[in-house]
Design an enzyme around this catalytic site. Structure first.
Site, mmCIF file in Angstrom:
data_model
loop_
_atom_site.group_PDB
_atom_site.id
_atom_site.type_symbol
_atom_site.label_atom_id
_atom_site.label_comp_id
_atom_site.label_asym_id
_atom_site.label_seq_id
_atom_site.Cartn_x
_atom_site.Cartn_y
_atom_site.Cartn_z
ATOM 1 N N CYS A 58 0.837 -1.199 0.000
ATOM 2 C CA CYS A 58 0.000 0.000 0.000
ATOM 3 C C CYS A 58 0.870 1.247 0.000
ATOM 4 C CB CYS A 58 -0.936 0.007 1.202
ATOM 5 S SG CYS A 58 -2.508 -0.731 0.777
ATOM 6 N N ASN A 104 0.317 -4.290 -6.575
ATOM 7 C CA ASN A 104 -0.464 -3.449 -5.687
ATOM 8 C C ASN A 104 -0.658 -2.110 -6.407
ATOM 9 O OD1 ASN A 104 -1.574 -2.128 -3.358
ATOM 10 N ND2 ASN A 104 -0.520 -3.632 -2.093
ATOM 11 N N CYS A 146 -12.161 9.967 -41.614
ATOM 12 C CA CYS A 146 -11.952 10.913 -40.513
ATOM 13 C C CYS A 146 -10.628 11.653 -40.654
ATOM 14 C CB CYS A 146 -12.031 10.215 -39.158
ATOM 15 S SG CYS A 146 -10.639 9.132 -38.777
ATOM 16 N N CYS A 200 0.221 10.790 -38.580
ATOM 17 C CA CYS A 200 1.459 10.390 -39.262
ATOM 18 C C CYS A 200 2.193 11.640 -39.755
ATOM 19 C CB CYS A 200 1.138 9.460 -40.431
ATOM 20 S SG CYS A 200 2.613 8.690 -41.132
ATOM 21 N N CYS A 249 -0.984 4.577 -36.715
ATOM 22 C CA CYS A 249 -2.232 4.800 -37.438
ATOM 23 C C CYS A 249 -3.252 3.704 -37.127
ATOM 24 C CB CYS A 249 -1.983 4.885 -38.939
ATOM 25 S SG CYS A 249 -1.121 3.455 -39.643
#
Lengths: 427, 435
Positions: A137, A202, A348, A355, A387
């Site tokens: 912890c 952890n 898009c 790139c 890409c």
């Protein structure tokens, strides 16, 4: 149907999905609900010596993506804040009611043999299946010389493990902290001391966000915040690497590993198993969706194993370890190129711009009929994968290896390496 | 009345039988599945008559566990494939989706369900549900529609041997004969039947009709239990002059003709088609007539849009397809070239004629004013509200005889309700046979 039964350090469970030591395993009510939902085992939330700790109010901070999906969770909760005997009595009852499930109990104590040995003996009397030593912890308890304060010093890991091994016949799992420079040092220390298994990771030391109104780290406790322990999907890559490092290290090879860190789906679990884990522990996924999430983990892993022909977890565990190598062992002659499928492309433009701006200017734009056509310029493409990763459409950009018929040559033997090992010496 | 479709072919759908809603692509399914919030005690599950664990199956789609998704669906609803296509999700699961509250757009549960089940039904060689050890018990199921096949499948998985008696030459009931083809494209009903029978232990005997060569008495004698999934075989009549004229037909019969015609030779439809009724069958018939080339299709209902059995989504679909909806008009007389209606209105909730009439030209009239139980050959069974009376465990008033689906009054006459009836009746029969 694949057999999902699992044994780690002699501890059996009907499936490899355990709940990690954390808030979901804090008490009988939660653990009974978990077992009814199908979890294979639990690691009971860390017990310490009485008097129990006291927790603060407001305990979690979250790292959300822009769609409010939880990527990571951080917490500043301490170990169990209930009296030791209450926990022990509940452990006795749950183990009696669910004898086929794994019941492991997490312990934390100051750096003193009688503290660790005393706790271990008390847990042994409950009928629990094993112990997990919380040496990780990174918040609160470490300020009192416990948790990661011990886990970050290999000699102390070894010492505590020996104390506990000497005090009990139960299997001992040593839980390792990732907040170190080299995970192998603490793993090797645990193994030297006779640990039956290690579990990792952890939580990662973190400040998860800043409240820009109160100008304090979250979670905010009366205007102040503290660093906490980070977990959830975001830490999975850190955990996978550390699991693999232990699995392929000659000095720790064969030491059973319980994989922890962001396991959210059956696929995550399969990846931990492939890298050498024997089972997995889950916390954040349950804290995000509830215990029912285990159904798809079990069903999905089973269906996938059937599809791939794995009949048992043993056949799967460690299957990818031999393919984890040092950079110096990679084939310098391998070449792969991105290929964009125009039929799947939605125009898009992100592959081009990442790139162009940040990589190798290897994606050309042509004007097609009513939309742009993106094409990889093979001479410029270094096969970096960027890409294909940022493309929103699965399988639209794939990486296709070139058939160059060149031999497997590593950097130490590569002609381009000025420090190259001479051929004769290499052979 | 002459049947000559005149709508220019350029303005017709590519195929009159084409899928109304195409299957999702993997990308669409992935994006949509990730909109599901994995709600606890989810409203969508509570709204599903078969209680499918919807968040669980959608989660499985998101994690790439498509087989697990399909198994989750089919374990509660063996006709999950049909229900994903034809369920009025807009009034069931999707209406209750919590995404409606924040975004006014539910998760597309129906389409996701089809995505998952299609893959298993078309792609997996092995049936997902193994049969229990044989019990040696034999159960007769009358009717191979959703209720009958659901009951038969569940009984078969529980180890019983089932004989299904079906009057028609094909299995599937309304899935095969009663749903518009654009909802069940590519012979899905028969593919689903084959999948269901793949469990084993079910024999279907076609051309066997209760009252013809089958009697309830003989079935009770020869089998350990009998399940009646008869559906509603009879059509309500308009009871107006001219109802017997050529060109006047029950909408269910029209849809059956369309469904059973060879794909290259669809039945002829009229130039002006009038459909009478306000339920989903009326909508199916009207849209199908339009898709087959009718120039004008008018759906006439004697009450208002709000009282229609067809959901608002179905109503809008009909309008988008070019069907004119006319409300508050009751048919009075069918003449040689048209049909005369009297305008109506609601007076204190009761329908009343206004005396004002109008005539619509029609060379084809399709009647869809409800179906009823054909009660012949049901001697000894008590009826309630025109349907077979059953108790909570789907037992009829005759020992060893259970019933479910549209022939009982369990809820709305929906495929999904029939599947649930068949499933619960099977569990009731199983518990009786195991006693």
């Amino acid at each position: 149907m694949a057999d999902l039964s699992s044994t780690i350090a002699g501890i059996r469970s009907p499936n490899p999905f355990w709940l990690a030591s954390a808030p979901p395993t804090d008490k009988l009510t939660n653990v009974v609900r978990a077992f009814k939902a199908g979890w294979g085992g639990v690691v009971w939330k860390t017990l310490g010596e009485d008097p129990p700790v006291v927790n603060v109010s407001s305990r979690y901070g979250a790292h959300l993506d822009t769609d409010r999906r939880l990527i990571g969770l951080n917490n500043i909760e301490l170990i169990s804040d209930r009296p030791l005997d209450v926990n022990l009595q509940e452990i006795i009852q749950v183990k009696r009611d669910f004898p086929d499930r794994a019941m492991v109990v997490s312990l934390m104590a100051r750096m003193a043999e009688e503290a660790w040995a005393g706790l271990a003996r008390k847990v042994e009397a409950t009928g629990a299946d094993g112990l997990e030593l919380n040496l990780g912890c990174p918040h609160g308890m470490c300020e009192r010389g416990m948790g990661s304060a011990i886990g970050q010093v290999p000699e102390m890991v070894e010492q505590v493990t020996r104390w506990v091994k000497n005090a009990t016949r139960m299997p001992v799992i040593v839980k390792l902290t990732p907040n170190i420079t080299n995970i192998l040092w603490s793993a090797e220390a645990a193994k030297r001391a006779g640990a039956d298994a290690v579990s990792l990771i952890n939580t990662v030391n973190s400040i998860v966000a800043v409240d820009l109104d109160s100008m304090a780290p979250t979670p905010v406790v009366d205007g102040k915040g503290s660093h906490g322990g980070y977990c959830g999907p975001a830490v999975k890559p850190i955990a996978l690497n550390m699991v693999a490092e232990i699995a392929r290290n000659p000095d720790t090879r064969g030491l059973p590993i319980s994989g922890i860190g962001g396991v959210t789906t059956w696929r995550d679990a399969a990846e931990f198993l492939a890298l050498g884990a024997t089972n997995v522990q889950v916390c954040t996924a349950a804290m995000t969706y509830g215990f029912k999430i285990v159904e798809d983990m079990i069903g999905g892993l089973s269906n996938w194993m059937d599809e791939k022909g794995y009949q048992t977890l043993d056949q799967l565990s460690g299957r990818a370890v031999c393919n984890v190598v040092n950079w110096n062992d990679l084939n310098m002659n391998f070449s792969t190129k991105a290929v964009i499928d125009p039929a799947l492309c939605i125009d898009c433009g992100r592959c081009h711009i990442v790139c162009e701006d940040t990589s190798h200017q290897a994606i050309r734009i042509d004007q097609g009929e009513g939309r742009r056509v993106f094409t990889v310029v093979n001479e410029e493409c270094v096969g970096c994968n960027l890409c294909s990763h940022i493309c929103p459409v699965p399988d639209c950009i794939t990486m296709v290896p070139e058939q160059n018929n060149l031999p497997y040559v590593t950097w130490p033997n590569d002609a381009r390496n000025p420090m190259r090992v001479p051929e004769a010496a290499a052979e | 009345m002459t049947l000559i479709a005149t709508l220019p072919t350029e303005d017709r759908p590519a195929s009159p039988y084409a899928d109304l809603t195409p299957p999702m692509t993997p990308v669409q399914a992935l994006a949509e599945s990730n909109r599901c919030l994995f709600c606890y005690d989810a409203p969508c599950v509570r709204a599903c008559p078969t209680g499918i664990d919807i968040p669980a199956f959608i989660r499985s789609i998101a994690t790439g566990n498509l087989k697990g998704a399909a198994t989750t669906i089919l374990s509660e609803n063996i006709m999950g494939g049909t229900c994903g296509r034809v369920c009025p999700t807009e009034t069931l699961c999707e209406q209750s989706c919590v995404r409606n509250r924040a975004e006014d757009r539910p998760v597309a549960i129906g389409r996701l369900q089809r995505h998952a089940t299609d893959r298993l039904i078309d792609g997996e060689p092995a049936h997902p549900f193994p049969r229990a050890a044989s019990t040696g018990k034999r159960v007769a199921v009358v009717g191979s529609g959703p209720a009958g096949l659901s009951c038969a499948h569940r009984l078969a998985t529980l180890g019983h041997d089932v004989t299904v008696f079906e009057a028609k030459p094909k299995s599937g009931g309304l899935n095969e004969y009663g749903l518009a083809p654009y909802k069940m494209a590519d012979d899905f009903a028969q593919r689903e039947v084959a999948f269901i029978l793949g469990v084993g232990g079910i024999t279907v005997e076609h051309g066997r009709r209760l009252g013809a060569d089958l009697s309830l008495e003989a079935l009770r004698r020869d089998f350990d239990a009998v399940f009646l999934g008869l559906g509603l075989g009879g059509n309500n009549r308009l009871n107006i002059p001219g109802e017997e004229r050529a060109g006047v037909e029950d909408a269910t019969a029209f849809i059956e003709r369309v469904r059973q015609a060879p794909p290259g030779q669809p039945p002829a439809v009229g130039r002006s088609v009038v459909v009478i009724g306000g339920g989903n069958t009326a909508i199916d018939a009207a849209i199908q007539a339009k898709r087959l080339g009718a120039e004008d299709v008018t759906l006439v209902y004697r009450r208002g849009r709000a009282q229609m059995g067809a959901t608002p989504w179905e109503q809008e679909l009909a309008q988008t397809e070019g069907v004119v909806l006319k409300t508050f008009a009751a048919p009075k007389d069918i003449g040689a070239d048209g049909i005369t209606f009297e305008r109506t209105r609601l007076v204190d909730g009761t329908l009343a004629g206004t005396g004002e009439t109008f005539t619509l030209q029609a060379d084809m009239v399709l009647k869809a004013v409800g179906q009823k139980l054909s009660a012949e050959a049901l001697d000894g069974l008590q009826l309630a509200g025109g349907k077979i009376a059953v108790d909570d465990a789907y037992r009829t008033t005759l020992a060893k005889v259970w019933a479910g689906g549209d022939c009982v009054g369990s809820g709305e006459d929906l495929t999904v309700q029939s599947v649930q009836d068949g499933k619960l009746a099977a569990l009731s029969i199983h518990s009786h046979l195991s006693a």
